[in-house]
Design an enzyme around this catalytic site. Structure first.
Site, mmCIF file in Angstrom:
data_model
loop_
_atom_site.group_PDB
_atom_site.id
_atom_site.type_symbol
_atom_site.label_atom_id
_atom_site.label_comp_id
_atom_site.label_asym_id
_atom_site.label_seq_id
_atom_site.Cartn_x
_atom_site.Cartn_y
_atom_site.Cartn_z
ATOM 1 N N GLY A 85 -11.196 -39.329 -11.690
ATOM 2 C CA GLY A 85 -10.096 -38.233 -11.783
ATOM 3 C C GLY A 85 -10.189 -37.090 -12.699
ATOM 4 O O GLY A 85 -9.189 -36.753 -13.327
ATOM 5 N N GLY A 92 -7.881 -33.944 -12.626
ATOM 6 C CA GLY A 92 -6.466 -34.123 -12.779
ATOM 7 C C GLY A 92 -5.945 -33.639 -14.265
ATOM 8 O O GLY A 92 -6.674 -33.295 -14.961
ATOM 9 N N GLN A 93 -4.616 -33.927 -14.226
ATOM 10 C CA GLN A 93 -3.777 -33.386 -15.529
ATOM 11 C C GLN A 93 -4.548 -34.129 -17.025
ATOM 12 O O GLN A 93 -4.781 -33.158 -17.776
ATOM 13 C CB GLN A 93 -2.363 -33.891 -15.449
ATOM 14 C CG GLN A 93 -1.784 -33.225 -16.971
ATOM 15 C CD GLN A 93 -0.121 -33.947 -16.952
ATOM 16 O OE1 GLN A 93 0.109 -35.073 -16.387
ATOM 17 N NE2 GLN A 93 0.478 -33.351 -17.747
ATOM 18 N N ASP A 109 -14.820 -36.583 -9.650
ATOM 19 C CA ASP A 109 -13.534 -36.486 -8.889
ATOM 20 C C ASP A 109 -14.129 -36.427 -7.525
ATOM 21 O O ASP A 109 -15.150 -35.942 -7.156
ATOM 22 C CB ASP A 109 -13.009 -35.216 -9.232
ATOM 23 C CG ASP A 109 -11.682 -35.394 -9.034
ATOM 24 O OD1 ASP A 109 -10.540 -35.453 -10.087
ATOM 25 O OD2 ASP A 109 -11.052 -35.094 -7.756
ATOM 26 N N ARG A 110 -13.088 -36.637 -6.511
ATOM 27 C CA ARG A 110 -13.577 -36.287 -5.064
ATOM 28 C C ARG A 110 -13.268 -35.009 -4.852
ATOM 29 O O ARG A 110 -13.922 -34.498 -3.753
ATOM 30 C CB ARG A 110 -12.647 -37.470 -4.227
ATOM 31 C CG ARG A 110 -11.177 -37.014 -4.014
ATOM 32 C CD ARG A 110 -10.320 -37.771 -2.939
ATOM 33 N NE ARG A 110 -9.124 -37.512 -3.294
ATOM 34 C CZ ARG A 110 -8.267 -38.151 -2.393
ATOM 35 N NH1 ARG A 110 -8.381 -39.217 -1.614
ATOM 36 N NH2 ARG A 110 -6.921 -37.984 -2.455
ATOM 37 N N TYR A 139 4.559 -46.637 -7.273
ATOM 38 C CA TYR A 139 3.664 -46.337 -8.322
ATOM 39 C C TYR A 139 3.837 -47.488 -9.480
ATOM 40 O O TYR A 139 2.875 -47.993 -10.171
ATOM 41 C CB TYR A 139 4.181 -44.982 -8.977
ATOM 42 C CG TYR A 139 3.438 -44.611 -10.071
ATOM 43 C CD1 TYR A 139 2.158 -44.117 -10.457
ATOM 44 C CD2 TYR A 139 4.131 -44.265 -11.516
ATOM 45 C CE1 TYR A 139 1.753 -43.911 -11.529
ATOM 46 C CE2 TYR A 139 3.904 -44.114 -12.541
ATOM 47 C CZ TYR A 139 2.456 -43.663 -12.535
ATOM 48 O OH TYR A 139 1.917 -43.161 -13.857
ATOM 49 N N LYS A 195 1.196 -50.173 -11.098
ATOM 50 C CA LYS A 195 1.020 -50.283 -12.584
ATOM 51 C C LYS A 195 1.230 -51.640 -13.013
ATOM 52 O O LYS A 195 0.340 -51.943 -14.056
ATOM 53 C CB LYS A 195 1.782 -49.139 -13.330
ATOM 54 C CG LYS A 195 1.437 -47.725 -13.181
ATOM 55 C CD LYS A 195 0.020 -47.524 -13.654
ATOM 56 C CE LYS A 195 -0.506 -45.860 -13.185
ATOM 57 N NZ LYS A 195 -1.953 -46.071 -13.520
ATOM 58 N N ILE A 216 3.462 -37.098 -19.844
ATOM 59 C CA ILE A 216 2.432 -36.391 -20.658
ATOM 60 C C ILE A 216 2.855 -34.858 -20.503
ATOM 61 O O ILE A 216 2.753 -34.278 -19.336
ATOM 62 C CB ILE A 216 1.096 -36.828 -20.375
ATOM 63 C CG1 ILE A 216 1.015 -38.212 -20.793
ATOM 64 C CG2 ILE A 216 0.046 -35.918 -21.132
ATOM 65 C CD1 ILE A 216 -0.157 -38.834 -20.581
HETATM 66 N N1 SER Z 1 4.355 -39.088 -15.393
HETATM 67 C C1 SER Z 1 4.448 -40.257 -14.576
HETATM 68 C C2 SER Z 1 5.617 -39.716 -13.537
HETATM 69 O O1 SER Z 1 6.345 -39.312 -13.530
HETATM 70 C C3 SER Z 1 5.121 -41.352 -15.219
HETATM 71 O O2 SER Z 1 3.853 -42.088 -15.674
HETATM 72 O O3 SER Z 1 5.226 -40.355 -12.512
#
Ligand code: SER
Length: 332
Positions: free
Chosen positions: A25, A28-29, A51-52, A159, A163, A189
């Protein structure tokens, strides 16, 4: 307080635990900033960006090895690990919270396939794996304020469910197979290189871009919605410090609460106004994101991370805002 320079000095004095790193990844960010950060610490050729998407930023493409494959393809991933003699996989592939609710089956498949592939390959190579967990691993029945390290985990997003599964699978592979799996529960983040996509905390990144461009921002979470947040330099340093920590001290190895600040949209707007007095904050609530945010902690207790590997954030809201506006002001 450790910043990147002192961290590098500490790492140079000790024998690195981490040697050949693969970042999944990488476009990504987090990945787009982690790869240069790790190359600076461990050497350009010790860090492979994967990354793909072939759209690697020039700094990553020109700075060291890159691979374009889909990490959901276990055989292709294993080939890359073998080719580069990888001992540490940093698995940053994730469909975030709000995007995941739009297509839960796709989110579950992507999040879990990349995780299982990383763990299975590391079982065979006797390597290490880092997988970020999140504030999203908590749910509405979790205590909201100063959320304890060990508490109720009943998330209501796909999500969050992925996790919690990642935390448990990391522990499982460690206990059953000796895989050196480690992880952090990241808050939202905030960064200025690559925009996040499809997260509930994304507003706290976008607000800075709009403050510079338009002196106005329309927020999709309501005033009074408190969430944990962290500036990217702290997020990157936390990852390295955890991966280099003495394993005998790690009780919560796959699920450390880490935080740096907690604020609501009004507080971030007030901080921005200290630099841009005319800044205006308006609201247009996104019902899906608001309900996700309402189910997450207002603030987390990160005393286990402090006790077990010495976590200490450097940036608070004031320092982060000054830095974000300075960097984006020059670029935009
Ligand atoms: N930044 C993520 C989200 O908002 C949370 O880990 O989905």
């Amino acid at each position: 307080m450790k910043n990147k320079v002192t961290l590098k000095k500490i790492l140079l004095k000790m024998e690195y635990l981490v040697k050949n790193i693969l970042v999944l990844g990488a476009v990504g960010q987090i990945g787009s900033e982690l790869v240069p950060y790790l190359r600076d610490l461990y050497g350009d050729h010790a860090v492979v960006a994967l990354d793909r998407s072939p759209d690697f930023p020039a700094a990553i493409l020109e700075g060291g090895p890159c691979e374009t494959i889909d990490a959901m393809d276990a055989n292709a991933l294993f080939e890359v690990v073998r080719k580069h003699k990888i001992d540490t996989i940093i698995n940053l592939v994730a469909v975030l919270s709000a995007k995941g609710e739009a297509n839960p089956q796709m989110a579950w498949k992507i999040n879990m396939d990349c995780l299982i592939n990383s763990l299975e390959i590391s079982r065979q190579t006797k390597g290490a794996v880092f997988t970020p967990s999140s504030i999203g691993a908590f749910g509405p029945s979790t205590p909201m304020d100063n959320t304890p390290q060990d508490t109720v985990m009943r998330p209501t997003t796909i999500y969050g469910i992925s996790k919690v599964a990642a935390e448990l699978l990391g522990d499982y592979y460690y206990l059953k197979h000796g895989v050196d799996a480690r992880g952090l529960r990241y808050p939202g983040i905030i960064s200025n290189v690559t925009l996040p996509g499809g997260g509930t905390t994304d507003y706290a990144v976008e607000i800075y871009y709009e403050a510079i461009k338009n002196q106005c921002f329309t927020c999709n979470l309501s005033a009074g919605t408190f969430l944990d947040m962290m500036y990217m330099p702290d997020a990157l340093r936390a990852l390295v410090e955890l991966m280099e920590a003495d394993p005998k001290n790690l009780v919560h190895r796959n699920c450390f609460n880490v935080s740096a600040m907690s604020f609501d949209p009004e507080m971030i707007a007030a901080e921005i106004r200290k630099h841009i007095p005319e800044f205006r904050l308006e609201y247009k609530i996104d019902a899906v994101k608001q309900s996700i945010a309402n189910s997450w902690p207002n603030s987390m207790d990160h005393s286990a991370a402090q006790a077990e590997w010495g976590w200490e954030p450097e940036y608070d809201l004031k320092a982060m805002t000054a830095d974000m506006l300075k960097i984006l002001g020059k670029r935009l």
